[in-house]
Design an enzyme around this catalytic site. Structure first.
Site, PDB file in Angstrom:
ATOM      1  N   ARG A 105      60.910  45.067  15.362  1.00 52.14           N
ATOM      2  CA  ARG A 105      60.742  43.458  16.241  1.00 52.14           C
ATOM      3  C   ARG A 105      62.152  43.048  15.963  1.00 52.14           C
ATOM      4  O   ARG A 105      62.551  42.961  14.733  1.00 52.14           O
ATOM      5  CB  ARG A 105      59.653  42.790  15.468  1.00 52.14           C
ATOM      6  CG  ARG A 105      59.809  41.461  16.076  1.00 52.14           C
ATOM      7  CD  ARG A 105      58.694  40.557  15.408  1.00 52.14           C
ATOM      8  NE  ARG A 105      57.246  40.832  16.422  1.00 52.14           N
ATOM      9  CZ  ARG A 105      56.290  39.942  16.596  1.00 52.14           C
ATOM     10  NH1 ARG A 105      56.239  39.055  15.674  1.00 52.14           N
ATOM     11  NH2 ARG A 105      55.358  40.407  17.352  1.00 52.14           N
ATOM     12  N   HIS A 132      57.542  42.740  25.289  1.00 51.65           N
ATOM     13  CA  HIS A 132      56.343  42.630  24.188  1.00 51.65           C
ATOM     14  C   HIS A 132      55.538  43.647  24.728  1.00 51.65           C
ATOM     15  O   HIS A 132      54.312  43.425  24.930  1.00 51.65           O
ATOM     16  CB  HIS A 132      55.887  41.292  23.990  1.00 51.65           C
ATOM     17  CG  HIS A 132      55.147  41.120  22.526  1.00 51.65           C
ATOM     18  ND1 HIS A 132      55.122  42.429  21.667  1.00 51.65           N
ATOM     19  CD2 HIS A 132      54.621  40.231  22.011  1.00 51.65           C
ATOM     20  CE1 HIS A 132      54.397  42.063  20.578  1.00 51.65           C
ATOM     21  NE2 HIS A 132      53.908  40.839  20.679  1.00 51.65           N
ATOM     22  N   GLN A 135      51.873  44.133  23.193  1.00 52.58           N
ATOM     23  CA  GLN A 135      50.801  43.156  23.719  1.00 52.58           C
ATOM     24  C   GLN A 135      50.471  43.335  24.965  1.00 52.58           C
ATOM     25  O   GLN A 135      48.838  43.121  25.065  1.00 52.58           O
ATOM     26  CB  GLN A 135      51.864  41.614  23.479  1.00 52.58           C
ATOM     27  CG  GLN A 135      50.884  40.584  23.654  1.00 52.58           C
ATOM     28  CD  GLN A 135      49.866  40.406  22.595  1.00 52.58           C
ATOM     29  OE1 GLN A 135      50.318  40.168  21.433  1.00 52.58           O
ATOM     30  NE2 GLN A 135      48.717  40.223  22.762  1.00 52.58           N
ATOM     31  N   ASP A 221      51.605  31.433  26.701  1.00 55.37           N
ATOM     32  CA  ASP A 221      52.008  31.687  25.469  1.00 55.37           C
ATOM     33  C   ASP A 221      52.658  30.346  25.053  1.00 55.37           C
ATOM     34  O   ASP A 221      52.980  29.503  25.678  1.00 55.37           O
ATOM     35  CB  ASP A 221      53.082  32.805  25.610  1.00 55.37           C
ATOM     36  CG  ASP A 221      53.462  33.142  24.289  1.00 55.37           C
ATOM     37  OD1 ASP A 221      53.060  32.903  23.277  1.00 55.37           O
ATOM     38  OD2 ASP A 221      54.724  34.092  24.301  1.00 55.37           O
ATOM     39  N   CYS A 261      48.348  35.620  23.541  1.00 55.52           N
ATOM     40  CA  CYS A 261      49.068  36.728  22.501  1.00 55.52           C
ATOM     41  C   CYS A 261      48.712  36.204  21.322  1.00 55.52           C
ATOM     42  O   CYS A 261      48.519  37.076  20.262  1.00 55.52           O
ATOM     43  CB  CYS A 261      50.398  37.194  22.705  1.00 55.52           C
ATOM     44  SG  CYS A 261      51.683  35.890  22.632  1.00 55.52           S
ATOM     45  N   ARG A 289      44.987  44.872  19.735  1.00 52.72           N
ATOM     46  CA  ARG A 289      46.175  45.448  19.309  1.00 52.72           C
ATOM     47  C   ARG A 289      46.068  46.681  18.393  1.00 52.72           C
ATOM     48  O   ARG A 289      46.762  47.565  18.613  1.00 52.72           O
ATOM     49  CB  ARG A 289      47.039  44.316  18.558  1.00 52.72           C
ATOM     50  CG  ARG A 289      47.285  43.094  19.363  1.00 52.72           C
ATOM     51  CD  ARG A 289      48.492  43.218  20.216  1.00 52.72           C
ATOM     52  NE  ARG A 289      49.770  43.966  19.873  1.00 52.72           N
ATOM     53  CZ  ARG A 289      50.674  43.078  19.394  1.00 52.72           C
ATOM     54  NH1 ARG A 289      50.764  41.855  19.108  1.00 52.72           N
ATOM     55  NH2 ARG A 289      51.814  43.791  18.494  1.00 52.72           N
TER      56      ARG A 289
HETATM   57  N1  NVA Z   1      56.784  34.609  22.973  1.00 49.03           N
HETATM   58  C1  NVA Z   1      56.529  34.580  21.656  1.00 49.03           C
HETATM   59  C2  NVA Z   1      55.481  35.791  21.157  1.00 49.03           C
HETATM   60  C3  NVA Z   1      55.353  35.898  19.851  1.00 49.03           C
HETATM   61  C4  NVA Z   1      54.291  36.709  19.505  1.00 49.03           C
HETATM   62  C5  NVA Z   1      57.704  34.796  20.790  1.00 49.03           C
HETATM   63  O1  NVA Z   1      58.479  35.676  21.117  1.00 49.03           O
HETATM   64  O2  NVA Z   1      57.980  34.199  19.702  1.00 49.03           O
HETATM   65  N1   CP Z   2      50.967  38.448  19.236  1.00 44.26           N
HETATM   66  C1   CP Z   2      51.832  38.594  18.244  1.00 44.26           C
HETATM   67  O1   CP Z   2      52.698  39.478  18.410  1.00 44.26           O
HETATM   68  O2   CP Z   2      51.575  38.224  17.046  1.00 44.26           O
HETATM   69  P1   CP Z   2      52.350  38.441  15.565  1.00 44.26           P
HETATM   70  O3   CP Z   2      53.758  37.554  16.093  1.00 44.26           O
HETATM   71  O4   CP Z   2      51.617  37.553  14.686  1.00 44.26           O
HETATM   72  O5   CP Z   2      52.815  39.838  15.601  1.00 44.26           O
END
Ligand code: NVA
Ligand code: CP
Length: 313
Positions: A105, A132, A135, A221, A261, A289
């Site tokens: 990540r 992502h 997801q 989101d 998500c 997930r």
């Molecule tokens: N769009 C959000 C998703 C978090 C799971 C982010 O990137 O923070």
């Molecule tokens: N939806 C998702 O990826 O959640 P986290 O940021 O908690 O991993």
């Protein structure tokens, strides 16, 4: 040594490969629900590298790898050399010699691409600024579980054209469904950033009610993604009319699902009555997930497995 397969963007896999992974997700979930041990990854090690925070992604990969008989190791930027400027290429060389699969990540997609280009083992995108894919793997598996095939269905994306939105758009091209997107002005989809092939699987709407109209699934989101916190105040103003509320759900099909998500902000991108209401499947989505990513790791490490056995080609 043959180059390993990676899952860096949704369109790295074909429709047929997703069909296999969704079928395996269902089987793996059933084993888990009935306390049947399934340990095809005994002695395999997953390394998880986090440069941003996480609850679901860390937990689902870590628990998932243990449940498949393997081991998961957590690294973050703060307490590894990754935070002190060790080149991504060097880190990839070393980490991939000590593990069997890596999940990352991070910020820019180019970081994960540079890592993958220097990795001996499969690399999975656990979220970047652009995508992502894990997801949407779980989201589409959830849709199939709840409603059947997603082909030719309509998904409404309301809000920010972020990493999750870009991935829905790629998925629509691979799996042949429609996405209707509505964002505030200035936050529209950038097809190049989403890496689309222009196959006509998405439309943009200025009016979110119009985007939601007739949808089989409504999803949204956060208005401010990780890494964009400096824009939070401006975004709160710009997105105020892009909340998924009861009225918007009424514009969708009567049996439309709501997905998010998570984490969610009730009263911002979604009204509490919607996320906590009867059309919402957010907890199933979060749980999936785990099952979908176990199937993904099985596929990347063992190829096509049927039942408990590897299929001879
Ligand atoms: N769009 C959000 C998703 C978090 C799971 C982010 O990137 O923070
Ligand atoms: N939806 C998702 O990826 O959640 P986290 O940021 O908690 O991993």
């Amino acid at each position: 040594m043959a180059a390993p397969r990676h899952f860096l963007q949704f369109n790295d896999f074909s429709r047929e490969e997703f069909e296999h992974i969704f079928a395996r997700s269902a089987w793996i979930k059933q084993q888990f629900k009935s306390y049947q041990q399934y340990w095809p990854l005994v002695d395999r090690t997953l390394v998880m590298i986090f440069e941003k925070q996480s609850t679901r992604t860390r937990l689902s990969f870590e628990a998932g790898m243990h449940q498949l008989g393997g081991t998961a190791i957590y690294l973050n930027t703060r307490d590894s050399q990754l935070g002190r400027g060790e080149p991504v290429e060097d880190a990839a060389q070393v980490i991939s010699r000590m593990s069997d699969i890596v999940m990352i990540r991070t910020f820019e997609q180019t970081i994960i691409e540079r890592f993958a280009a220097n990795s001996r083992v499969p690399v999975i995108n656990g979220l970047t600024n652009e995508y992502h894919p894990c997801q949407i793997l779980a989201d589409i598996y959830t849709y199939i579980e709840q409603r059947g095939d997603i082909r030719a269905k309509t998904v409404a994306w309301i809000g920010d054209s972020n990493n999750v939105c870009n991935t829905w758009l790629q998925a629509a091209e691979v799996l042949d469904f429609q996405v209707r997107v509505s964002t505030p002005p200035g936050y529209e989809v950038e097809p190049e950033r989403a890496n689309l092939h222009g196959t006509g699987h998405f439309q943009q709407f200025a009016d979110p009610m119009e985007a939601a109209s007739g949808a089989d699934l409504v999803t949204t989101d956060v208005w401010t993604s990780m890494g964009f916190e400096a824009e939070n105040e401006a975004r709160l103003k710009a997105f105020a009319d892009w909340q998924v509320d009861t009225e918007m759900m009424k514009a969708a099909n009567p049996d439309a699902l709501f997905m998010h998500c998570l984490p969610a902000h009730r009263g911002e991108e979604v009204a509490a009555e919607v996320i906590d209401g009867p059309n919402s499947v957010v907890w199933e989505e979060a749980e999936n997930r785990l099952h979908a990513q176990k199937a993904l790791m099985e596929f990347l490490l063992l190829g096509r497995v049927t039942g408990k056995f590897l299929e001879r080609q």
